[in-house]
Design a protein around this motif. Structure first.
Motif, PDB file in Angstrom:
ATOM      1  N   ALA A 112       0.875  -1.183   0.000  1.00 37.79           N
ATOM      2  CA  ALA A 112       0.000   0.000   0.000  1.00 37.79           C
ATOM      3  C   ALA A 112       0.901   1.218   0.000  1.00 37.79           C
ATOM      4  CB  ALA A 112      -0.885   0.024   1.252  1.00 37.79           C
ATOM      5  N   VAL A 113       0.379   2.314  -0.496  1.00 34.97           N
ATOM      6  CA  VAL A 113       1.168   3.546  -0.379  1.00 34.97           C
ATOM      7  C   VAL A 113       0.990   4.142   1.014  1.00 34.97           C
ATOM      8  CG1 VAL A 113      -0.617   5.062  -1.402  1.00 34.97           C
ATOM      9  CG2 VAL A 113       1.766   5.744  -1.473  1.00 34.97           C
ATOM     10  N   GLY A 114      -0.242   4.044   1.559  1.00 33.65           N
ATOM     11  CA  GLY A 114      -0.501   4.545   2.915  1.00 33.65           C
ATOM     12  C   GLY A 114       0.111   3.591   3.926  1.00 33.65           C
TER      13      GLY A 114
ATOM     14  N   LEU B 268       0.819   3.113  -8.054  1.00 36.47           N
ATOM     15  CA  LEU B 268      -0.645   3.193  -8.008  1.00 36.47           C
ATOM     16  C   LEU B 268      -1.183   4.604  -8.238  1.00 36.47           C
ATOM     17  CD1 LEU B 268      -0.696   4.591  -5.155  1.00 36.47           C
ATOM     18  CD2 LEU B 268      -1.115   2.359  -4.197  1.00 36.47           C
TER      19      LEU B 268
ATOM     20  N   ARG C 159      -8.055   7.941   3.419  1.00 36.66           N
ATOM     21  CA  ARG C 159      -8.178   6.982   4.520  1.00 36.66           C
ATOM     22  C   ARG C 159      -9.439   7.287   5.313  1.00 36.66           C
ATOM     23  NH1 ARG C 159      -5.320   3.966   2.539  1.00 36.66           N
ATOM     24  NH2 ARG C 159      -3.416   2.998   3.295  1.00 36.66           N
TER      25      ARG C 159
ATOM     26  N   HIS D 233     -12.999   0.315  -0.584  1.00 37.12           N
ATOM     27  CA  HIS D 233     -11.547   0.551  -0.590  1.00 37.12           C
ATOM     28  C   HIS D 233     -10.879  -0.130  -1.804  1.00 37.12           C
ATOM     29  CE1 HIS D 233      -7.954   1.506   2.238  1.00 37.12           C
ATOM     30  NE2 HIS D 233      -7.587   1.620   0.979  1.00 37.12           N
TER      31      HIS D 233
ATOM     32  N   MET E  29       1.843  -3.364  -7.339  1.00 42.34           N
ATOM     33  CA  MET E  29       2.006  -3.110  -5.893  1.00 42.34           C
ATOM     34  C   MET E  29       2.611  -4.325  -5.195  1.00 42.34           C
ATOM     35  SD  MET E  29      -1.651  -1.229  -5.256  1.00 42.34           S
ATOM     36  CE  MET E  29      -1.575  -1.163  -3.470  1.00 42.34           C
TER      37      MET E  29
HETATM   38  C1  GLV Z   1      -4.400   1.961  -0.333  1.00 39.20           C
HETATM   39  O1  GLV Z   1      -5.234   2.435   0.357  1.00 39.20           O
HETATM   40  C2  GLV Z   1      -3.014   2.324  -0.272  1.00 39.20           C
HETATM   41  O2  GLV Z   1      -2.628   3.050   0.648  1.00 39.20           O
HETATM   42  O3  GLV Z   1      -2.265   1.875  -1.138  1.00 39.20           O
END
Ligand code: GLV
Length: 333
Positions: free
Chosen positions: A74-76, A99, A238, A285, A297
């Motif tokens: 995930a990026v987050g 992403l 988020r 999501h 990813m």
């Molecule tokens: C998805 O929510 C992410 O953070 O990649």
């Protein structure tokens, strides 16, 4: 062989690749581990392949002294306590860049769906309530030429702004911790404004900021009250950034026109009031969910784990300051 945990189900090809480098324990049933289960599974593991559902905090790090790298797909990364990772000498990585465009596509699509009442009108049709055309049936608001507000102008925010400015002739205003450079603002004619101005002027407001204690409930009753009654609000960032109870009330009372949410406070639970207000588009999501992007990813998370645990440079570290003082690998591990 170095042991790792893949904490959720992932593409078989990614598992296969990881198995070429590591002794892999895979969660093929895709259960969500409790903290205790996660700690148990991480015993003896040098690396963890995680998603947003695994919380890596000081307690987990202390209970898993062999853990050296945590790679989030995930990026987050608000599921990681980065301060604790850094203090423990554990490298944390995420999956930015791969992403960005896919998530920007989805953010823009959700914003359009809210503005043009797509979900609400589709539900009406499916309920069999469509008996005739009417001049005012599901009239929404225009996207083209409108003012697009972006809160959180990172890579994804800029991607959404680009779509709006260059594809739909929108005026872009934004608020962010730091202002973009003139070279970044120029091509999309983006105007940096304070948060109150953003809320007051946006016809369509899109949230793309990271979640943290500081951004918790950035949009609550007071902020919603500043927005235009015709405005839409979209969140692809988020859960927890919006006060969902306050939003449901504002939507029900028509204080803003519509919302579109891909993320929720306490997801996968959704505030029951959001499920009963008609003027909100709800998705589970999935903003980054295209086959190509989810593969990219997974591969990026695997690249990070493989590099970091074999002494090479991880492509996308979150806390590179740990490099050079990472927890040592056990002898022979
Ligand atoms: C998805 O929510 C992410 O953070 O990649």
């Amino acid at each position: 062989m170095t042991a790792i945990l893949v904490a959720r189900a992932v593409f078989p090809q990614t598992l296969e690749r990881l198995r070429q480098h590591f002794d892999v324990e895979a969660n093929t049933e895709d259960t969500i581990f409790s903290k205790l289960q996660l700690i148990q599974r991480l015993q003896g593991k040098a690396g963890a392949f995680t998603t947003g559902s695994e919380r890596i905090d000081a307690e987990v790090l202390a209970a898993c002294p062999q853990l050296r790298v945590v790679a989030n797909m995930a990026v987050g990364y608000n599921n990681f306590d980065i301060t604790a990772c850094t203090a423990a000498g554990v490298l944390a990585t995420n999956t930015p860049d791969v992403l960005t465009e896919t998530t920007a596509d989805f953010g823009f699509a959700l914003m359009m769906a809210a503005a043009r009442r797509m979900a609400e009108s589709e539900h009406f049709l499916r309920r069999g309530e469509w008996t005739k055309w009417a001049y005012d049936m599901f009239t929404g608001s225009d996207v083209h030429g409108a003012t697009l507000g972006i809160l959180g102008m990172g890579r994804i925010g800029q991607g959404i702004a680009r779509r709006g400015a260059l594809g739909f002739g929108m005026q872009v205003i934004y608020h962010n911790r730091s202002r973009l450079s003139a070279e970044q603002e120029g091509p999309i004619n983006a105007r940096y404004v304070d948060k109150a101005t953003l809320l007051k002027e946006a016809d369509h407001l899109v949230l793309v900021l990271p979640y943290s204690a500081q951004s918790h409930h950035s949009i609550g009753a007071a902020e919603l009250a500043l927005m235009k009654p015709t405005a839409t609000l979209t969140n692809v960032a988020r859960g927890g950034i919006i006060d969902d109870a306050a939003l449901a009330l504002a939507l029900r009372e028509g204080r803003i026109a519509a919302a579109a949410l891909d993320v929720f406070e306490g997801e996968p639970s959704v505030h029951p009031d959001l499920l009963t207000v008609p003027n909100v588009v709800l998705t589970p999501h999935i903003a980054s969910a295209t086959v190509a992007t989810r593969r990219a990813m997974a591969e990026r998370a695997a690249d990070n784990l493989i590099a970091a645990l074999t002494g090479a440079a991880a492509p996308t570290p979150i806390n590179p300051e740990v490099l050079g003082r990472m927890r040592p690998a056990p002898p022979g591990g």
